[in-house]
Design a protein around this motif. Structure first.
Motif, PDB file in Angstrom:
ATOM      1  N   GLU A  13      -5.084  -7.322  14.698  1.00 57.34           N
ATOM      2  CA  GLU A  13      -3.889  -8.069  15.094  1.00 57.34           C
ATOM      3  C   GLU A  13      -3.972  -9.519  14.609  1.00 57.34           C
ATOM      4  OE1 GLU A  13      -1.346  -7.995  19.075  1.00 57.34           O
ATOM      5  OE2 GLU A  13      -3.195  -9.148  19.338  1.00 57.34           O
ATOM      6  N   LYS A  14      -5.139 -10.134  14.757  1.00 57.47           N
ATOM      7  CA  LYS A  14      -5.339 -11.528  14.363  1.00 57.47           C
ATOM      8  C   LYS A  14      -5.101 -11.726  12.867  1.00 57.47           C
ATOM      9  CE  LYS A  14      -8.974 -15.076  14.194  1.00 57.47           C
ATOM     10  NZ  LYS A  14     -10.411 -15.358  14.503  1.00 57.47           N
ATOM     11  N   LYS A  15      -5.566 -10.783  12.060  1.00 55.22           N
ATOM     12  CA  LYS A  15      -5.450 -10.893  10.604  1.00 55.22           C
ATOM     13  C   LYS A  15      -4.193 -10.224  10.056  1.00 55.22           C
ATOM     14  CE  LYS A  15     -10.423 -11.147   9.599  1.00 55.22           C
ATOM     15  NZ  LYS A  15     -11.545 -10.518   8.844  1.00 55.22           N
ATOM     16  N   ASN A  16      -3.380  -9.706  10.974  1.00 59.52           N
ATOM     17  CA  ASN A  16      -2.154  -9.005  10.579  1.00 59.52           C
ATOM     18  C   ASN A  16      -2.479  -7.816   9.671  1.00 59.52           C
ATOM     19  OD1 ASN A  16       0.642  -8.584  10.676  1.00 59.52           O
ATOM     20  ND2 ASN A  16       0.979  -9.742   8.779  1.00 59.52           N
ATOM     21  N   LEU A  17      -3.486  -7.054  10.089  1.00 62.61           N
ATOM     22  CA  LEU A  17      -3.923  -5.886   9.347  1.00 62.61           C
ATOM     23  C   LEU A  17      -3.634  -4.619  10.141  1.00 62.61           C
ATOM     24  CD1 LEU A  17      -7.487  -7.042   8.221  1.00 62.61           C
ATOM     25  CD2 LEU A  17      -5.431  -7.025   6.811  1.00 62.61           C
ATOM     26  N   MET A  18      -3.539  -3.511   9.448  1.00 59.64           N
ATOM     27  CA  MET A  18      -3.508  -2.220  10.108  1.00 59.64           C
ATOM     28  C   MET A  18      -4.934  -1.902  10.550  1.00 59.64           C
ATOM     29  SD  MET A  18      -0.338  -1.259   9.815  1.00 59.64           S
ATOM     30  CE  MET A  18      -0.266   0.520  10.023  1.00 59.64           C
ATOM     31  N   PHE A  19      -5.087  -1.004  11.508  1.00 62.57           N
ATOM     32  CA  PHE A  19      -6.412  -0.609  12.003  1.00 62.57           C
ATOM     33  C   PHE A  19      -7.290  -0.162  10.838  1.00 62.57           C
ATOM     34  CE2 PHE A  19      -9.598   2.039  13.963  1.00 62.57           C
ATOM     35  CZ  PHE A  19      -9.750   1.572  15.265  1.00 62.57           C
ATOM     36  N   TRP A  20      -6.755   0.668   9.974  1.00 60.05           N
ATOM     37  CA  TRP A  20      -7.543   1.206   8.874  1.00 60.05           C
ATOM     38  C   TRP A  20      -7.984   0.119   7.908  1.00 60.05           C
ATOM     39  CZ3 TRP A  20      -6.471   0.980   3.651  1.00 60.05           C
ATOM     40  CH2 TRP A  20      -5.175   0.628   3.268  1.00 60.05           C
ATOM     41  N   VAL A  23     -11.023  -1.615   9.278  1.00 59.70           N
ATOM     42  CA  VAL A  23     -12.212  -0.780   9.084  1.00 59.70           C
ATOM     43  C   VAL A  23     -12.665  -0.848   7.628  1.00 59.70           C
ATOM     44  CG1 VAL A  23     -13.141   1.568   9.190  1.00 59.70           C
ATOM     45  CG2 VAL A  23     -11.561   0.771  10.964  1.00 59.70           C
ATOM     46  N   LEU A  24     -11.720  -0.797   6.707  1.00 55.44           N
ATOM     47  CA  LEU A  24     -12.034  -0.885   5.285  1.00 55.44           C
ATOM     48  C   LEU A  24     -12.733  -2.203   4.958  1.00 55.44           C
ATOM     49  CD1 LEU A  24     -11.854  -0.133   2.277  1.00 55.44           C
ATOM     50  CD2 LEU A  24      -9.472  -0.942   2.306  1.00 55.44           C
ATOM     51  N   GLU A  25     -12.197  -3.295   5.449  1.00 57.43           N
ATOM     52  CA  GLU A  25     -12.799  -4.605   5.207  1.00 57.43           C
ATOM     53  C   GLU A  25     -14.230  -4.661   5.737  1.00 57.43           C
ATOM     54  OE1 GLU A  25     -10.711  -8.049   6.486  1.00 57.43           O
ATOM     55  OE2 GLU A  25      -9.201  -7.912   4.905  1.00 57.43           O
ATOM     56  N   ASP A  26     -14.424  -4.131   6.925  1.00 59.60           N
ATOM     57  CA  ASP A  26     -15.746  -4.135   7.539  1.00 59.60           C
ATOM     58  C   ASP A  26     -16.727  -3.280   6.737  1.00 59.60           C
ATOM     59  OD1 ASP A  26     -17.428  -4.870   9.922  1.00 59.60           O
ATOM     60  OD2 ASP A  26     -17.507  -2.694  10.108  1.00 59.60           O
ATOM     61  N   ALA A 142      -5.894   7.380   7.356  1.00 57.55           N
ATOM     62  CA  ALA A 142      -6.196   7.963   8.666  1.00 57.55           C
ATOM     63  C   ALA A 142      -7.681   8.284   8.804  1.00 57.55           C
ATOM     64  CB  ALA A 142      -5.367   9.229   8.878  1.00 57.55           C
ATOM     65  N   LEU A 143      -8.312   8.656   7.690  1.00 51.03           N
ATOM     66  CA  LEU A 143      -9.738   8.958   7.744  1.00 51.03           C
ATOM     67  C   LEU A 143     -10.545   7.686   7.999  1.00 51.03           C
ATOM     68  CD1 LEU A 143     -11.510  11.419   7.641  1.00 51.03           C
ATOM     69  CD2 LEU A 143     -11.736  11.130   5.175  1.00 51.03           C
ATOM     70  N   TYR A 144     -10.053   6.547   7.514  1.00 46.95           N
ATOM     71  CA  TYR A 144     -10.687   5.264   7.847  1.00 46.95           C
ATOM     72  C   TYR A 144     -10.581   5.003   9.345  1.00 46.95           C
ATOM     73  CZ  TYR A 144     -11.724   3.337   3.220  1.00 46.95           C
ATOM     74  OH  TYR A 144     -12.279   3.092   1.994  1.00 46.95           O
ATOM     75  N   GLY A 186       2.409   6.316  13.243  1.00 38.12           N
ATOM     76  CA  GLY A 186       2.935   4.954  13.326  1.00 38.12           C
ATOM     77  C   GLY A 186       2.424   4.112  14.472  1.00 38.12           C
ATOM     78  N   GLY A 187       1.433   4.580  15.205  1.00 33.95           N
ATOM     79  CA  GLY A 187       0.897   3.806  16.327  1.00 33.95           C
ATOM     80  C   GLY A 187       0.110   2.600  15.862  1.00 33.95           C
ATOM     81  N   ASP A 188       0.140   1.518  16.647  1.00 35.32           N
ATOM     82  CA  ASP A 188      -0.605   0.319  16.281  1.00 35.32           C
ATOM     83  C   ASP A 188      -2.076   0.437  16.691  1.00 35.32           C
ATOM     84  OD1 ASP A 188      -0.750  -0.206  19.028  1.00 35.32           O
ATOM     85  OD2 ASP A 188       0.782  -1.771  18.973  1.00 35.32           O
ATOM     86  N   ALA A 189      -2.841  -0.618  16.447  1.00 33.24           N
ATOM     87  CA  ALA A 189      -4.282  -0.588  16.688  1.00 33.24           C
ATOM     88  C   ALA A 189      -4.627  -0.304  18.146  1.00 33.24           C
ATOM     89  CB  ALA A 189      -4.912  -1.906  16.241  1.00 33.24           C
TER      90      ALA A 189
END
Length: 289
Positions: A13-20, A23-26, A142-144, A186-189
């Motif tokens: 939410e802070k970085k305006n990213l999707m959940f996936w 995870v990818l960034e991490d 989704a797999l992420y 379409g659900g959020d984090a």
């Protein structure tokens, strides 16, 4: 690697990213690879899941003879009869059974998060892709999501039946699949996190009691349970329902329950259904394996 679903959702939410994306960034940061490299690897995993499903062989049986052909029975029932759960849930059950059987028959599978729970995530994702015509790019995303949830549970608790019972294997897989399904719809984090929490709560306390110490009975059929449970929880979240207990606290509770389980209920093959008269009979017959 994140050790909190709350932190992961907040970071997204802070970085305006999707959940996936979080995870990818991490993943890239932790392993020192590029986003392109990470995504190619996760795509290969998804392709391996699809290939395992496609190459299912109903004629195979495990060395013990306890497992084989049940995925095909589910497929036949789905195609020829009016299942109580309907075609889509029947498809999910079918794919979960096929993948679990393939593992027992020493075929190639993707541990998600473990070999014994390998059918849950693929059953949900492959069925959603097939029935809802979801683009492959979204399936990889989704797999992420599933991987991020599994990573948090692994860091905060455990994912092995020997450490925490089957709640740590099928329970974690179900949480991963539930979060992934919420994401695809379409659900959020935060919705994703609550989907995982609901799924894990439903399987809290599930023991690991493999008959004869083999990952066959009841393991294979529990994959279909985990997959269907994931979809139930995803639908609840998509309807606006949330876990009253925060997701991270649910994981902590699972860890506490696992630690309190006696050893005979943690993959030793000496408790639960493995200790029933029939379970003991099977074990004695297979003693030479």
């Amino acid at each position: 690697m994140y050790d909190s679903l709350e932190k992961l959702a907040a970071e997204a939410e802070k970085k305006n990213l999707m959940f996936w994306q979080a995870v990818l960034e991490d993943d890239c940061l932790e392993r020192g690879i590029t986003k392109e490299q990470s995504m190619k690897q996760i795509e290969k995993m998804y392709e391996a899941m699809k290939r395992s499903d496609k190459e299912y062989d109903s004629g195979l049986s495990s060395e013990s003879g306890l497992v084989g052909g049940e995925g095909a029975k589910m497929e036949k029932a789905r195609k020829t009869s009016n299942l109580l759960c309907g075609n889509f849930i029947g498809l999910v059950m079918e794919k979960a059974l096929k993948m679990g059987e393939s593992n027992a028959c020493m075929r190639r599978i993707v541990a998600a998060p473990t070999a014994g729970s390998c059918g849950v995530v693929p059953a949900v994702l492959l069925s959603m892709e097939q029935e809802k015509k979801i683009p492959i790019e979204e399936m990889i995303q989704a797999l992420y999501v599933a991987a991020g949830i599994g990573g948090v549970i692994a860091n905060r608790a455990f994912i092995a039946g020997a450490a925490g019972g089957c709640q740590a294997e099928i329970g974690t897989a179900s949480a991963m699949a539930a979060g992934a399904a919420v994401s695809l719809m379409g659900g959020d984090a935060y919705a994703i996190s609550h989907g995982a929490a609901l799924a894990l709560k439903n399987l809290m306390g599930l023991v690991c009691d493999p008959v004869a110490g083999l990952v066959e009975i009841p393991c294979v059929k529990r994959n279909s349970l985990g997959a269907v449970n994931a979809l139930v929880c995803a639908d609840e979240v998509l309807a606006g329902i949330r876990s009253r207990i925060p997701p991270d606290e649910v994981i902590d509770a699972m860890r506490a329950v696992g630690k309190s389980m006696p050893e005979n209920l943690k993959e030793t093959g000496t408790g639960g259904i493995a200790a029933t008269p029939k379970g003991i009979e099977i074990s004695e017959k297979l003693g030479g394996l």
